[in-house]
Design an enzyme around this catalytic site. Structure first.
Site, short mmCIF file in Angstrom:
data_model
loop_
_atom_site.label_atom_id
_atom_site.label_comp_id
_atom_site.label_asym_id
_atom_site.label_seq_id
_atom_site.Cartn_x
_atom_site.Cartn_y
_atom_site.Cartn_z
N ASP A 1 0.89 -1.17 0.00
CA ASP A 1 0.00 0.00 0.00
C ASP A 1 0.92 1.22 0.00
O ASP A 1 1.74 1.38 0.92
CB ASP A 1 -0.89 -0.03 1.26
CG ASP A 1 -1.92 1.08 1.25
OD1 ASP A 1 -1.61 2.19 0.76
OD2 ASP A 1 -3.05 0.85 1.71
N TYR B 1 -8.87 15.54 -7.40
CA TYR B 1 -7.97 14.57 -8.05
C TYR B 1 -6.80 15.32 -8.70
O TYR B 1 -5.63 14.99 -8.49
CB TYR B 1 -8.78 13.79 -9.10
CG TYR B 1 -7.96 12.92 -10.03
CD1 TYR B 1 -7.35 11.76 -9.57
CD2 TYR B 1 -7.81 13.26 -11.37
CE1 TYR B 1 -6.60 10.95 -10.44
CE2 TYR B 1 -7.08 12.47 -12.24
CZ TYR B 1 -6.47 11.32 -11.77
OH TYR B 1 -5.74 10.54 -12.63
N TRP C 1 -7.73 10.47 -20.52
CA TRP C 1 -8.87 9.74 -21.09
C TRP C 1 -8.49 8.31 -21.50
O TRP C 1 -8.68 7.89 -22.65
CB TRP C 1 -9.43 10.49 -22.29
CG TRP C 1 -10.02 11.83 -22.02
CD1 TRP C 1 -9.76 12.68 -20.98
CD2 TRP C 1 -11.03 12.51 -22.81
NE1 TRP C 1 -10.51 13.82 -21.07
CE2 TRP C 1 -11.30 13.74 -22.19
CE3 TRP C 1 -11.70 12.19 -23.98
CZ2 TRP C 1 -12.22 14.65 -22.70
CZ3 TRP C 1 -12.61 13.10 -24.50
CH2 TRP C 1 -12.87 14.31 -23.86
N1 LIG Z 1 -7.79 6.39 -16.24
C1 LIG Z 1 -7.55 7.55 -16.83
O1 LIG Z 1 -8.33 8.02 -17.68
C2 LIG Z 1 -6.31 8.33 -16.48
C3 LIG Z 1 -6.11 9.61 -17.07
C4 LIG Z 1 -4.96 10.32 -16.77
C5 LIG Z 1 -4.02 9.78 -15.90
N2 LIG Z 1 -4.24 8.55 -15.35
C6 LIG Z 1 -3.23 8.02 -14.41
O2 LIG Z 1 -2.72 6.81 -14.96
C7 LIG Z 1 -2.41 5.90 -13.90
C8 LIG Z 1 -3.09 4.56 -14.17
O3 LIG Z 1 -4.50 4.75 -14.18
P1 LIG Z 1 -5.52 3.53 -14.32
O4 LIG Z 1 -6.78 4.08 -14.88
O5 LIG Z 1 -4.83 2.39 -14.97
O6 LIG Z 1 -5.78 3.18 -12.78
P2 LIG Z 1 -6.77 2.08 -12.17
O7 LIG Z 1 -7.23 1.13 -13.22
O8 LIG Z 1 -7.80 2.81 -11.36
O9 LIG Z 1 -5.81 1.28 -11.18
C9 LIG Z 1 -5.35 1.88 -10.02
C10 LIG Z 1 -4.15 1.09 -9.51
O10 LIG Z 1 -3.68 1.76 -8.34
C11 LIG Z 1 -3.53 0.80 -7.31
N3 LIG Z 1 -3.75 1.45 -6.02
C12 LIG Z 1 -4.80 2.22 -5.63
N4 LIG Z 1 -4.62 2.61 -4.36
C13 LIG Z 1 -3.44 2.09 -3.95
C14 LIG Z 1 -2.70 2.13 -2.74
N5 LIG Z 1 -3.13 2.81 -1.67
N6 LIG Z 1 -1.52 1.47 -2.68
C15 LIG Z 1 -1.06 0.77 -3.75
N7 LIG Z 1 -1.69 0.69 -4.92
C16 LIG Z 1 -2.88 1.34 -5.02
C17 LIG Z 1 -4.58 -0.27 -7.58
O11 LIG Z 1 -4.14 -1.45 -6.94
P3 LIG Z 1 -5.18 -2.63 -6.45
O12 LIG Z 1 -6.14 -2.83 -7.58
O13 LIG Z 1 -4.26 -3.80 -6.24
O14 LIG Z 1 -5.83 -2.12 -5.22
C18 LIG Z 1 -4.51 -0.35 -9.11
O15 LIG Z 1 -3.45 -1.19 -9.50
C19 LIG Z 1 -2.84 6.60 -12.61
O16 LIG Z 1 -1.72 7.18 -12.02
C20 LIG Z 1 -3.80 7.65 -13.07
O17 LIG Z 1 -3.83 8.76 -12.18
C21 LIG Z 1 -5.35 7.81 -15.61
#
Ligand SMILES: NC(=O)c1ccc[n+]([C@@H]2O[C@H](COP(=O)([O-])OP(=O)(O)OC[C@H]3O[C@@H](n4cnc5c(N)ncnc54)[C@H](OP(=O)(O)O)[C@@H]3O)[C@@H](O)[C@H]2O)c1
Length: 291
Positions: free
Chosen positions: A34, A123, A148
């Site tokens: 974590d 966020y 996105w």
């Molecule tokens: N989704 C978008 O549209 C978007 C856009 C711009 C930037 N981003 C950035 O891109 C990155 C990846 O996004 P995503 O959409 O792939 O994310 P996601 O699918 O929501 O996955 C989040 C990940 O973070 C882990 N996590 C959450 N809380 C945690 C904690 N306290 N300790 C350790 N691990 C933790 C989760 O682990 P568990 O599942 O094992 O709990 C999961 O592996 C992020 O940094 C996000 O801010 C995303």
């Protein structure tokens, strides 16, 4: 090269694990560490001793962050700093995933890496604060801002639109937020290249081209061959806890300076939808074989 990936269980994390073949990759979900807990983070990085640490873990629910800004800050800011300090201790380079939501959306032309951060939701604030403070710990860290995201293994906009379209003749989608849809598989490839190239500083990394959510929904419906009508609407008719920037297109200049070009979001959407229907067909056929 040894690479530790925090957030390996997330949508981007799964793409990173699938695409990143040539290096020694250590996958970390929240069950392994974590990121709010510095001891756990120190233990996993102390054992892994990676050359690169990719920090894709985050609390990504934008409305959830607005409702619980303390959790947003604990994971997205302080968790990121825990990872940066642990990476510094084992002399690992760090690549931190950030977001277009560090901007307020008032610029009206593509955001450059030199543009000032002005987040308008919790966020975005939690990520912007992490960006600023990370650089103080690791001046050479690489901050990859993206936007996105869509792809397999997560909750994403194309899946939501297709699910809703199944049961409705018409859907309304907001036409006053413009950004760059990005396929997780393409982003994962670019991240692996950036690590190999020893990149540093802020880099904007999205698929090329831009659109509104309405235009993206239209393309999804057209591509899937559905007859559902997509109607444009405005954000004020769909009030949500967190305000979104109206315009968050990221300029590709910083990425192009590393010799990396991204495909258009339309091409990647076609790939994703084809892949999605192929794997749905495989699941359906294995279920019918079992019956
Ligand atoms: N989704 C978008 O549209 C978007 C856009 C711009 C930037 N981003 C950035 O891109 C990155 C990846 O996004 P995503 O959409 O792939 O994310 P996601 O699918 O929501 O996955 C989040 C990940 O973070 C882990 N996590 C959450 N809380 C945690 C904690 N306290 N300790 C350790 N691990 C933790 C989760 O682990 P568990 O599942 O094992 O709990 C999961 O592996 C992020 O940094 C996000 O801010 C995303």
């Amino acid at each position: 090269m040894r690479v530790a990936i925090f957030g390996a269980t997330g949508m981007l994390g799964k793409a990173l694990l699938g695409q990143w073949k040539d290096d020694d990759v250590i996958a970390l979900g929240s069950a392994q560490a974590d990121i709010r807990n510095p001891d756990q983070v120190n233990a996993v990085l102390g054992q892994a001793k990676p050359d690169w640490t990719v920090l894709a873990a985050a609390y990504t629910d934008v409305d959830g962050c607005e409702i619980n800004p303390t959790l947003a800050s604990a994971v997205n800011t302080h968790g990121a700093l825990n990872v940066a300090k642990a990476a510094a201790r084992v002399q690992s380079k760090l690549l931190f995933l950030s977001t277009d939501y560090v901007f307020d959306g008032k610029k009206g032309s593509p955001y450059e890496i030199t543009d000032e951060r002005r987040p308008i939701n919790a966020y975005g604030k939690s990520k912007a604060e992490a960006e600023e403070k990370l650089t103080a710990i690791l001046p050479d860290c690489c901050i990859v801002r993206t936007s996105w995201l869509f792809g397999p293994g997560g909750k994403c906009f194309p899946d939501t639109i297709l699910r809703i379209a199944e049961s409705r003749k018409a859907i309304e989608v907001v036409n006053d937020q413009r950004g760059c849809p990005t396929y997780t598989l393409d982003l994962a490839d670019a991240i692996a290249k950036l690590c190999r190239l020893g990149s540093k500083g802020i880099i904007h990394c999205t698929n090329s081209g831009d659109c509104t959510w309405f235009e993206l929904a239209q393309e999804i419906i057209r591509n899937a061959g559905l007859s559902t009508t997509v109607k444009p609407t405005t954000s004020d008719k769909y009030v949500r806890p967190a305000e979104r920037p109206k315009y968050s297109v990221l300029s590709s200049a910083s990425l192009n300076s590393y010799g990396i070009e991204m495909r258009s979001w339309q091409q990647t959407l076609t790939n994703y939808l084809a892949e999605r229907s192929r794997s749905n067909a495989e699941i359906a056929s294995s279920l019918s074989n079992r019956a």
